[in-house]
Design a protein around this motif. Structure first.
Motif, mmCIF file in Angstrom:
data_model
loop_
_atom_site.group_PDB
_atom_site.id
_atom_site.type_symbol
_atom_site.label_atom_id
_atom_site.label_comp_id
_atom_site.label_asym_id
_atom_site.label_seq_id
_atom_site.Cartn_x
_atom_site.Cartn_y
_atom_site.Cartn_z
ATOM 1 N N ARG A 85 5.389 3.880 3.640
ATOM 2 C CA ARG A 85 5.051 5.128 3.552
ATOM 3 C C ARG A 85 3.722 5.260 2.747
ATOM 4 O O ARG A 85 3.111 6.517 2.646
ATOM 5 C CB ARG A 85 6.167 6.068 2.546
ATOM 6 N N PHE A 86 4.057 4.673 1.882
ATOM 7 C CA PHE A 86 2.215 4.578 1.748
ATOM 8 C C PHE A 86 0.980 3.120 2.265
ATOM 9 O O PHE A 86 -0.056 3.065 0.866
ATOM 10 C CB PHE A 86 2.445 4.284 -0.058
ATOM 11 N N ASP A 87 1.653 2.730 2.951
ATOM 12 C CA ASP A 87 0.872 1.534 3.968
ATOM 13 C C ASP A 87 -0.897 2.528 4.239
ATOM 14 O O ASP A 87 -0.140 3.744 4.687
ATOM 15 C CB ASP A 87 1.085 1.786 5.190
ATOM 16 N N GLU A 88 -1.458 1.911 4.104
ATOM 17 C CA GLU A 88 -3.201 2.768 5.228
ATOM 18 C C GLU A 88 -2.941 2.191 6.486
ATOM 19 O O GLU A 88 -2.463 1.729 6.499
ATOM 20 C CB GLU A 88 -4.307 1.764 3.810
ATOM 21 N N CYS A 89 -3.934 2.837 7.044
ATOM 22 C CA CYS A 89 -4.261 3.190 8.533
ATOM 23 C C CYS A 89 -4.675 1.736 8.563
ATOM 24 O O CYS A 89 -5.469 1.256 8.087
ATOM 25 C CB CYS A 89 -5.496 3.901 8.818
ATOM 26 N N PRO A 90 -3.899 0.885 9.295
ATOM 27 C CA PRO A 90 -4.595 -1.049 9.596
ATOM 28 C C PRO A 90 -6.342 -0.656 9.986
ATOM 29 O O PRO A 90 -6.272 -1.559 10.139
ATOM 30 C CB PRO A 90 -3.557 -0.912 10.696
ATOM 31 N N ASP A 91 -6.231 0.406 10.884
ATOM 32 C CA ASP A 91 -7.503 0.557 11.479
ATOM 33 C C ASP A 91 -8.710 0.862 10.690
ATOM 34 O O ASP A 91 -10.045 0.773 10.194
ATOM 35 C CB ASP A 91 -7.872 0.999 13.158
#
Lengths: 113, 304
Positions: A85-91
């Motif tokens: 849920r708290f991942d950052e945008c991979p791009d």
């Protein structure tokens, strides 16, 4: 999370359906589990065997269809894959993400006889 | 009811009364909620059609099992928590029919939830019609604290359970019979994990985090902060004495939920509480948009 009781919930649904749809034995169960649902798959399998013992689903095989976590990145204006849920945008690395799917916990279908 | 955390079904009590419809069932009986009971029927009929699609009665032999004459495929397409969600929808409908605002207060134990609530009730009870459902594993201490403010409250003891479920709330609301246009606070069991998964039919979840806890709580328990619409940072009066990084905490909360609104309050000194009251007033106003009051007689009987 608490896979033992999730499995009990699955068995409850199966038992209710067996009365409604008239089947006595379940051979295969298909579940849809999202990456963000908090379900530990290995733990789920272990508990499933234990919970279904001496039930109409004893010995049935459990197929888990994994659904990836997806989110909408507000900075990139596009859908991206996330693992948590708290991942950052991979791009772009932004945290301005709105999770759109991946928290599913569903019983999809059964093979019965 | 609890399929998430292993709460004992049939263990819960509302003000000392068991919630299993007084049937003498064994507690482990899997069909406790399937009694021919009017509210059960309503739920099934109202919600199975417009929500998930159930393809009952479809004939045998779905593509997965070619050539297996004895077997057939049965489409289930049910949420593992589907039963709770049906009860939650029925609650939501009831709340809507009475123009009520229902808030589900969630936090860890010791965040100051009950103190915050009692102050809120004391400050707002002249202005708004209020009611409270208290959830705790044991004791009715909290409900007694609430009743001391003069607001009606009902205690649910979950027994072995770690959260409230929608079925318990349905029964508690029947007993509490809140007025039209009232604000119902549900104080959930102190737990940042399981209550996130259980919809009670509320308009919003309000998470309370006290600054005596760690600032990383939002990323340690992301599901709960993701599910909440409002975060109250409580005990803000203690800030000078603590190493609590408020900006970091807010940043973590926004990571798991970019849309979350955050207010800094102290239930002890009253700091920031006016903002919280304003939030309640405005949330209640949105519930009343398009609301058509029922007849006076309908208000006294549950609409189910």
């Amino acid at each position: 999370m608490h896979e033992m009781s999730l499995c009990e919930g699955i068995l409850q649904v199966i038992e209710a359906e067996s009365a409604r749809q008239g089947f006595n034995k379940v051979k295969t169960v298909w579940l849809e589990i999202g990456d963000l649902s908090g379900v530990e798959i290995e733990s789920m399998r272990f508990c499933y065997d234990a919970v279904t013992r001496n039930s109409l689903a004893q010995g049935s095989s459990l197929n888990i269809i994994n659904l990836p976590g997806q989110a909408w990145c507000m900075q990139c204006s596009k859908a991206v894959n996330v693992k948590q849920r708290f991942d950052e945008c991979p791009d772009c690395g932004s945290y301005q993400l709105q999770v759109t799917s991946g928290d599913e916990m569903r019983i999809k279908e059964l093979e019965v006889e | 009811m609890c399929t998430v955390c292993g709460c004992g079904e049939g263990e819960s009590r509302i003000e000392g009364q068991a919630t299993d419809h007084s049937h003498d069932h064994d507690h482990d009986h899997p069909h406790t909620h399937d009694h021919p009971h009017s509210h059960d029927h309503d739920h099934a009929h109202t919600h199975n059609h417009d929500g998930d699609h159930h393809h009952y009665g479809h004939g045998p032999a779905h593509a997965h099992a070619p050539g297996m004459s004895q077997t057939r495929m049965v489409q289930i397409e049910q949420d593992i928590l589907g039963k709770n969600n049906e009860y939650a929808q029925a609650n939501r409908k009831l709340f809507g029919s009475r123009g009520m605002l229902t808030l589900n207060l969630v936090s860890s134990p010791g965040s100051g939830k009950t103190s915050l609530l009692t102050r809120t009730l004391s400050d707002l009870k002249q202005e708004l019609s209020l009611a409270v459902i208290e959830g705790d594993q044991e004791t009715s201490n909290d409900a007694e604290r609430i009743r001391a403010t003069g607001v009606s409250a009902i205690q649910i003891n979950t027994g072995k359970g770690c959260h409230l479920d929608a079925h318990q709330i349905g029964h508690a609301v029947e007993q509490l019979n809140p007025q039209q246009r009232s604000v119902l606070f549900i104080e959930n069991v102190g737990n940042l994990v399981c209550p996130a998964a259980f919809d009670l039919g509320e308009a919003s979840k309000v998470a309370i985090l006290s600054i005596t806890e760690g600032e990383d709580k939002p990323i340690k328990y992301p599901d709960m902060f993701h599910a909440a619409d409002l975060l109250l940072l409580n005990k803000i009066d203690l800030l000078p004495y603590l190493n609590f990084d408020i900006d970091q905490c807010i940043e973590y909360a926004r990571r798991v939920n970019p849309g979350i609104q955050i207010l800094q309050v102290s239930a002890t000194t009253g700091a920031g509480m006016q903002d919280w009251y304003e939030w309640i007033r405005l949330a209640r106003q949105t519930r009343l948009i398009g609301y058509k009051p029922q007849q006076a007689t309908a208000a006294s009987t549950p609409a189910r």
